[in-house]
Scaffold this motif. Sequence first.
Motif, PDB file in Angstrom:
ATOM      1  N   GLN A  91      66.239  18.051   3.976  1.00 25.23           N
ATOM      2  CA  GLN A  91      66.697  19.343   4.641  1.00 25.23           C
ATOM      3  C   GLN A  91      65.694  19.474   5.724  1.00 25.23           C
ATOM      4  N   GLY A  92      65.982  20.130   6.624  1.00 28.69           N
ATOM      5  CA  GLY A  92      65.109  20.683   7.911  1.00 28.69           C
ATOM      6  C   GLY A  92      64.438  21.719   7.405  1.00 28.69           C
ATOM      7  N   PRO A  93      63.264  22.042   8.376  1.00 25.97           N
ATOM      8  CA  PRO A  93      62.471  23.392   8.245  1.00 25.97           C
ATOM      9  C   PRO A  93      63.332  24.566   8.269  1.00 25.97           C
ATOM     10  N   ALA A  94      63.287  25.487   7.334  1.00 27.28           N
ATOM     11  CA  ALA A  94      63.865  26.858   7.851  1.00 27.28           C
ATOM     12  C   ALA A  94      63.225  27.597   8.727  1.00 27.28           C
ATOM     13  N   GLN A 139      67.636  15.134  10.580  1.00 30.23           N
ATOM     14  CA  GLN A 139      68.253  14.409  11.891  1.00 30.23           C
ATOM     15  C   GLN A 139      68.903  12.935  11.572  1.00 30.23           C
ATOM     16  N   SER A 140      68.089  12.156  10.858  1.00 33.26           N
ATOM     17  CA  SER A 140      68.381  10.892  10.543  1.00 33.26           C
ATOM     18  C   SER A 140      69.271  10.564   9.248  1.00 33.26           C
ATOM     19  N   GLN A 141      69.538  11.857   8.603  1.00 33.18           N
ATOM     20  CA  GLN A 141      70.285  12.295   7.514  1.00 33.18           C
ATOM     21  C   GLN A 141      69.681  11.175   6.406  1.00 33.18           C
ATOM     22  N   ARG A 142      68.103  11.388   6.243  1.00 35.88           N
ATOM     23  CA  ARG A 142      67.593  10.395   5.183  1.00 35.88           C
ATOM     24  C   ARG A 142      68.006  11.070   3.768  1.00 35.88           C
ATOM     25  N   ARG A 143      68.165  10.146   2.705  1.00 32.08           N
ATOM     26  CA  ARG A 143      68.392  10.518   1.438  1.00 32.08           C
ATOM     27  C   ARG A 143      67.539   9.958   0.442  1.00 32.08           C
TER      28      ARG A 143
END
Length: 245
Positions: free
Chosen positions: A59-62, A47-51
Amino acid sequence: DDPGLDFFDHLAVISNYYPHCAALVSAHTGARAYAFDHNIRSASGKQSQRRIEGGQQVQGPAHLVHGDYTLSSGPERLRALSKPPSGNDTLRPLLAENESLISPADVEQVEAGGRFAIINVWRNIVEDPVATHPMSFCDGQTVEPEDWVVFEIHYQDRIGENYFAKHSDQHRWYYYPAATRDEALLIKQWDSAGPLAQSSGTEGDGSDTDAACTFSFHSAFEDPATPPDAPDRWSMEVRCIVLYP
């Protein structure tokens, strides 16, 4: 055990954690293992677009029941790893120009009747035990070919294939609760000696009678017992190619 490194430093992960994962998989399989790819997953991080420093975005949990490789893309990934990395391959900083992770001779051995597998090393990478979006795993022996749905993933330099799974009442599911940072789960994503691979005519001689499945469907899920103030899950999976003698 906890390798004691900064999982948010890309170069540290591929330089130090990849060999750790390969050694772990090798110890459990008795085969040569080479780590070649990884992802960090977190709902808040996505959500915070952390790199990651020097690497990709979190990535988010699938939350879709899926398998990471198909009867086509598993062997294709083996062949790709015998070539120099390109595009978004995580190994590019470690390998010299024209260097590959495995050799073309390794691929020839598999295609002549050898066995290979792809196994993920999945772990929690923060101090809090996993409470949100825990991982669940389907018993591969309860999966039938009619359960598969192929979908494509388009990368900069290649097109990959994964499987979605249709619902089936015969699927048996398990999960490991409250995983801690010093624990790891090994997820078989592909095994050329598995019965579904064998019945499709892909590589592998089928001589390993202990091979329980070709691959494992898995998914994150919402646990209704999770407290509303539970800490967010931060996890990493590292993919390893495994070459059997």
